[in-house]
Design a protein around this motif. Sequence first.
Motif, PDB file in Angstrom:
ATOM      1  N   PRO A   1      53.003  37.855  31.186  1.00 36.22           N
ATOM      2  CA  PRO A   1      52.167  39.053  31.255  1.00 36.22           C
ATOM      3  C   PRO A   1      50.756  38.738  31.739  1.00 36.22           C
ATOM      4  CG  PRO A   1      52.349  38.307  28.989  1.00 36.22           C
ATOM      5  CD  PRO A   1      53.259  37.426  29.799  1.00 36.22           C
ATOM      6  N   VAL A   2      50.233  39.626  32.540  1.00 35.22           N
ATOM      7  CA  VAL A   2      48.815  39.613  32.920  1.00 35.22           C
ATOM      8  C   VAL A   2      48.230  40.909  32.378  1.00 35.22           C
ATOM      9  CG1 VAL A   2      47.135  39.520  34.795  1.00 35.22           C
ATOM     10  CG2 VAL A   2      49.319  38.301  35.023  1.00 35.22           C
ATOM     11  N   VAL A   3      47.408  40.791  31.349  1.00 36.15           N
ATOM     12  CA  VAL A   3      46.802  41.968  30.739  1.00 36.15           C
ATOM     13  C   VAL A   3      45.481  42.249  31.438  1.00 36.15           C
ATOM     14  CG1 VAL A   3      45.932  43.007  28.618  1.00 36.15           C
ATOM     15  CG2 VAL A   3      47.897  41.440  28.527  1.00 36.15           C
ATOM     16  N   ILE A   4      45.372  43.437  32.027  1.00 34.16           N
ATOM     17  CA  ILE A   4      44.168  43.803  32.770  1.00 34.16           C
ATOM     18  C   ILE A   4      43.474  44.939  32.044  1.00 34.16           C
ATOM     19  CG2 ILE A   4      43.233  44.533  34.989  1.00 34.16           C
ATOM     20  CD1 ILE A   4      45.793  43.549  36.301  1.00 34.16           C
ATOM     21  N   GLU A   5      42.230  44.702  31.687  1.00 33.61           N
ATOM     22  CA  GLU A   5      41.439  45.739  31.029  1.00 33.61           C
ATOM     23  C   GLU A   5      40.301  46.142  31.949  1.00 33.61           C
ATOM     24  OE1 GLU A   5      39.440  46.885  26.748  1.00 33.61           O
ATOM     25  OE2 GLU A   5      40.675  45.087  26.978  1.00 33.61           O
TER      26      GLU A   5
END
Length: 371
Positions: free
Chosen positions: A161-165
Amino acid sequence: MTGPAEVRCTLMRGGTSKGACFLAEDLPADPAARDDLLLRVMGSPDPRQIDGLGGAHPLTSKVAVVSPSEDPDADVDYLFLQVAVDRAEVSDRQNCGNILAAVGPFAVERGLVAPGDDETAVRVRMLNTGERAVATFPTPGGRVDYTGTAEISGVPGGAAPVVIEFPAAGRPLLPTGRVRDTVAGVEVTCVDNGMPAVLVPAAALKVTGYEQPKDLEEDLALADRLRGIRLAAGRLMGLGDVENATVPKLTLLAPPRTGGAVTTRTFIPVRCHTSIGVLGAASVAAGLRLPGGVGEGIARPPASGERIRIEHPTGFLDIDTDVDTGARPPAVRRTAVVRTARKIFDGTVFPRPSGTVPAQPQGGNDGSATR
């Protein structure tokens, strides 16, 4: 124009897009020379992009240019460039949230950001708009790990996963100042939560919103109406003449079919997206949170604080969006999304020689040259 005969390049999948990633220092500093080089790298203009890296579709004809950031609040700068497939055109007028998922891992791979022992958070300044994002992804033992079980619609299998905020954008959520506008005879909601978008009830255009992208693209009457809406909405949104621009995106809304909040069909701007862009989905999700928007009576958004599932032609995309609807004007507090990315190759690309233009194919077995 002249340019390098070979260039260091990393081809990466980011979300549901694929693009060539470059360090800014490896490309010409002059934008015109840079764009000429990238057209030759990607194989444009040519409907098949047979002589370059492009995949004959806007989703696979993208470029990320990355460099160390001089901004103390960012680690890297990211310039997104959309390379047209069948035209000699390179546009920097929009961001791309899918390719953004590849920027953090690329920055670590190329030594721009030191990795953490378990995970790494990369602060990204998106040069197209000046907006910010933070991408967090696993780096066990100080190396980017692309393997994992996170799945996103439109990409086979699982990955890390790449969590982008996304911090709240500085631009108005409602570019026109209104939650509804009548544009070219159709009621729409114009919204910008990282991507200028126009939300349109599919039924208002006499389609269901469940058609396959190919069928929508071949509907010439629909294409003419969408063009009129986009041109008029672009002016209302302060974007000027958008005839040759890739924004705003137009998203058709229909009631959900598989338990999500809404079904969508998004035009980018002429081709119909086989899924939906990250920032486009962020704008749709924010638009669905607005009382009085055109999504009312169509969408079934969950309670505030719950993730919004946006259905699209190949599945769904989940977005965390918190909108302060009590503020005047309404404002987004938080937006976050989970994407995945993968390094496909890292090496040297050899662009088509300068000054050459590929012959336009007259036909082909895949039909792409005649569409």
